[in-house]
Write an enzyme that holds these catalytic residues in place. Sequence first.
Site, PDB file in Angstrom:
ATOM      1  N   ARG A  83       0.848  -1.192   0.000  1.00  0.00           N
ATOM      2  CA  ARG A  83       0.000   0.000   0.000  1.00  0.00           C
ATOM      3  C   ARG A  83       0.885   1.244   0.000  1.00  0.00           C
ATOM      4  O   ARG A  83       1.939   1.260   0.638  1.00  0.00           O
ATOM      5  CB  ARG A  83      -0.919   0.038   1.235  1.00  0.00           C
ATOM      6  CG  ARG A  83      -2.061  -0.978   1.211  1.00  0.00           C
ATOM      7  CD  ARG A  83      -3.103  -0.638   0.134  1.00  0.00           C
ATOM      8  NE  ARG A  83      -4.228  -1.571   0.126  1.00  0.00           N
ATOM      9  CZ  ARG A  83      -4.355  -2.609  -0.688  1.00  0.00           C
ATOM     10  NH1 ARG A  83      -3.414  -2.866  -1.586  1.00  0.00           N
ATOM     11  NH2 ARG A  83      -5.426  -3.380  -0.633  1.00  0.00           N
ATOM     12  N   HIS A  97      -1.087  -0.428  -9.934  1.00  0.00           N
ATOM     13  CA  HIS A  97      -1.736  -1.379  -9.000  1.00  0.00           C
ATOM     14  C   HIS A  97      -2.147  -2.674  -9.727  1.00  0.00           C
ATOM     15  O   HIS A  97      -3.315  -3.069  -9.715  1.00  0.00           O
ATOM     16  CB  HIS A  97      -2.949  -0.741  -8.316  1.00  0.00           C
ATOM     17  CG  HIS A  97      -3.285  -1.398  -7.008  1.00  0.00           C
ATOM     18  ND1 HIS A  97      -3.657  -0.693  -5.879  1.00  0.00           N
ATOM     19  CD2 HIS A  97      -3.279  -2.706  -6.632  1.00  0.00           C
ATOM     20  CE1 HIS A  97      -3.891  -1.537  -4.884  1.00  0.00           C
ATOM     21  NE2 HIS A  97      -3.666  -2.768  -5.319  1.00  0.00           N
TER      22      HIS A  97
HETATM   23  P1  NDP Z   1      -1.302 -11.493   5.269  1.00  0.00           P
HETATM   24  O1  NDP Z   1      -2.264 -11.025   6.298  1.00  0.00           O
HETATM   25  O2  NDP Z   1      -1.391 -12.903   4.810  1.00  0.00           O
HETATM   26  O3  NDP Z   1       0.195 -11.266   5.785  1.00  0.00           O
HETATM   27  C1  NDP Z   1       0.557 -10.100   6.435  1.00  0.00           C
HETATM   28  C2  NDP Z   1       1.959 -10.261   6.985  1.00  0.00           C
HETATM   29  O4  NDP Z   1       2.360  -8.998   7.522  1.00  0.00           O
HETATM   30  C3  NDP Z   1       2.023 -11.269   8.118  1.00  0.00           C
HETATM   31  O5  NDP Z   1       3.230 -12.000   8.049  1.00  0.00           O
HETATM   32  C4  NDP Z   1       1.994 -10.385   9.359  1.00  0.00           C
HETATM   33  O6  NDP Z   1       2.654 -10.913  10.498  1.00  0.00           O
HETATM   34  C5  NDP Z   1       2.769  -9.189   8.868  1.00  0.00           C
HETATM   35  N1  NDP Z   1       2.455  -8.019   9.694  1.00  0.00           N
HETATM   36  C6  NDP Z   1       1.259  -7.456   9.916  1.00  0.00           C
HETATM   37  N2  NDP Z   1       1.379  -6.404  10.771  1.00  0.00           N
HETATM   38  C7  NDP Z   1       2.691  -6.349  11.108  1.00  0.00           C
HETATM   39  C8  NDP Z   1       3.443  -5.509  11.972  1.00  0.00           C
HETATM   40  N3  NDP Z   1       2.871  -4.516  12.682  1.00  0.00           N
HETATM   41  N4  NDP Z   1       4.760  -5.747  12.086  1.00  0.00           N
HETATM   42  C9  NDP Z   1       5.355  -6.762  11.404  1.00  0.00           C
HETATM   43  N5  NDP Z   1       4.704  -7.594  10.565  1.00  0.00           N
HETATM   44  C10 NDP Z   1       3.380  -7.381  10.423  1.00  0.00           C
HETATM   45  O7  NDP Z   1      -1.435 -10.468   4.039  1.00  0.00           O
HETATM   46  P2  NDP Z   1      -1.152 -10.790   2.496  1.00  0.00           P
HETATM   47  O8  NDP Z   1       0.212 -11.342   2.390  1.00  0.00           O
HETATM   48  O9  NDP Z   1      -2.272 -11.556   1.898  1.00  0.00           O
HETATM   49  O10 NDP Z   1      -1.242  -9.318   1.843  1.00  0.00           O
HETATM   50  C11 NDP Z   1      -0.373  -8.272   2.251  1.00  0.00           C
HETATM   51  C12 NDP Z   1      -0.829  -6.961   1.615  1.00  0.00           C
HETATM   52  O11 NDP Z   1      -0.526  -6.943   0.229  1.00  0.00           O
HETATM   53  C13 NDP Z   1      -2.335  -6.714   1.646  1.00  0.00           C
HETATM   54  O12 NDP Z   1      -2.765  -6.256   2.907  1.00  0.00           O
HETATM   55  C14 NDP Z   1      -2.492  -5.659   0.568  1.00  0.00           C
HETATM   56  O13 NDP Z   1      -2.347  -4.369   1.123  1.00  0.00           O
HETATM   57  C15 NDP Z   1      -1.328  -5.924  -0.376  1.00  0.00           C
HETATM   58  N6  NDP Z   1      -1.791  -6.399  -1.698  1.00  0.00           N
HETATM   59  C16 NDP Z   1      -1.427  -5.715  -2.827  1.00  0.00           C
HETATM   60  C17 NDP Z   1      -1.827  -6.149  -4.081  1.00  0.00           C
HETATM   61  C18 NDP Z   1      -1.366  -5.457  -5.333  1.00  0.00           C
HETATM   62  O14 NDP Z   1      -1.827  -5.800  -6.430  1.00  0.00           O
HETATM   63  N7  NDP Z   1      -0.447  -4.518  -5.260  1.00  0.00           N
HETATM   64  C19 NDP Z   1      -2.691  -7.319  -4.234  1.00  0.00           C
HETATM   65  C20 NDP Z   1      -2.959  -8.013  -3.002  1.00  0.00           C
HETATM   66  C21 NDP Z   1      -2.534  -7.542  -1.778  1.00  0.00           C
HETATM   67  P3  NDP Z   1       2.151 -12.288  11.203  1.00  0.00           P
HETATM   68  O15 NDP Z   1       2.543 -13.383  10.244  1.00  0.00           O
HETATM   69  O16 NDP Z   1       2.913 -12.347  12.464  1.00  0.00           O
HETATM   70  O17 NDP Z   1       0.655 -12.148  11.348  1.00  0.00           O
END
Ligand code: NDP
Length: 309
Positions: free
Chosen positions: A224, A272
Site C-alpha cells: 500500500r 496497482h
Molecule cells: P497477510 O495477512 O497474509 O500477511 C501479512 C503479513 O504482515 C504477516 O506476516 C503479518 O505478520 C505481517 N504483519 C502485519 N502487521 C505487522 C506488523 N505490525 N509488524 C510486522 N509484521 C506485520 O497479508 P497478504 O500477504 O495476503 O497481503 C499483504 C498486503 O498486500 C495486503 O494487505 C495488501 O495491502 C497488499 N496487496 C497488494 C496487491 C497489489 O496488487 N499490489 C494485491 C494483493 C494484496 P504475522 O505473520 O505475524 O501475522
Amino acid sequence: MTRIYIASKGDRAGLAALFRAALPDAEVMIDPSEFGDRPVSFAVVGRPDPGTLAAIPGLEVVLSLNAGVEHLLSSGEVPDGMPIVRMVDDGLAAGMTEWVAAQVMAWHRNILPYVRLQAKGTWSPFREKLASERIVTVLGAGALGRPAAELLAHIGFQTRVWSRTARPVAGATSFGGPDGLRDAVDGADVLVNLLPLTEQTRDLIDGPLLTAMAKGGLLVNGARGAHVVDADLLAALDSGQLSLAALDVFRTEPLPSADPLWSHPAVLVSPHVAAPTHPAPAVAEMAANVRRYLAGQPMHNVVDRNAGY
Ligand code: NDP
C-alpha cells in the site's frame, strides 16, 4: 435458500455466473432491486460505496475480493462482529510472486540501465553480481510475503523476512516484532514491502529505515502507498541511498498527474497491477467459505479486527 449479493463494481455478471456454477442452490444477485424482503446473508465487495452494505437486508458475512481490507475497516460500514473474509488464493500469491521477482531480477541484472545505454548506442558492462552477493529483506511473511521470499531465497539471494511474529520461511532468516525490524533491514540491498496497512505499519518505510539499507539499493512496494513516506523516499532516491524504487501502489490512486513520482528517473510506476484478483480462483475460495459458514464450520481468512488485517 442462501442469497448472495455481488456488490463489486467490476464484472458483476461474470462473478455471478461463477458463483451460480459453484453454489447451484444459492440465489445470486447483482442488483439491489432483487433483494425483496428476504435476507441476503453474503455480500461480495471490492470498495463499496457508502451505504451499500447498510442497504442489504439480513447481511451476515462480507466477502472481500481484495487481500487488503483497510478501507473496509476504516469505513465504519461493516457492523461490529460481522465477519469480513479477505481474499487469499493461489492466483493472487502467484501474481505477486511474479511481480516481485520481476522487479528484483530486473534491478539485480541492471536491465533498466542497459536499456538506457542501448538508447545511446553505448557498450558499457557493469560488474554483474550473483544473487548470493545481495541481501533481500521482505516485510511481511503472510500469504504474499512468504511465497515471494521463498522464491527469492531459491534464486539464491540472502533472504530475510520480517513479520509481527517471527515465522520460519524456507531458505530465509526470520525476524519478528518491532525490535526485529532494524536487524531485518540493516545492510539490505533490496527491501520488498508486502505488509497489510494498519496503524502499526502506516509510514513504516521512512528516511531512517531506508538509511539502514545498503547504499544504492532497491525498494519494491507491492502493498500500500501509505506504508511509504513519499518525501523520504524521494530524498533517498535523490541522495543515491536508493538507486531505484519499483512502486505498484500509491497514497492516491490513480497517481495524480502532478506527482513527482511519475517523472523521477529512478522510479518505476505500475498501476496497482502486481496481483490482480483472478475471478475463477477467487470465487472458488469464496464459495468454499460460504459452504463452511452454512455448515457451521469456521471460515478461512477471517480478518482479525483487533490486529487490523
Ligand atoms: P497477510 O495477512 O497474509 O500477511 C501479512 C503479513 O504482515 C504477516 O506476516 C503479518 O505478520 C505481517 N504483519 C502485519 N502487521 C505487522 C506488523 N505490525 N509488524 C510486522 N509484521 C506485520 O497479508 P497478504 O500477504 O495476503 O497481503 C499483504 C498486503 O498486500 C495486503 O494487505 C495488501 O495491502 C497488499 N496487496 C497488494 C496487491 C497489489 O496488487 N499490489 C494485491 C494483493 C494484496 P504475522 O505473520 O505475524 O501475522
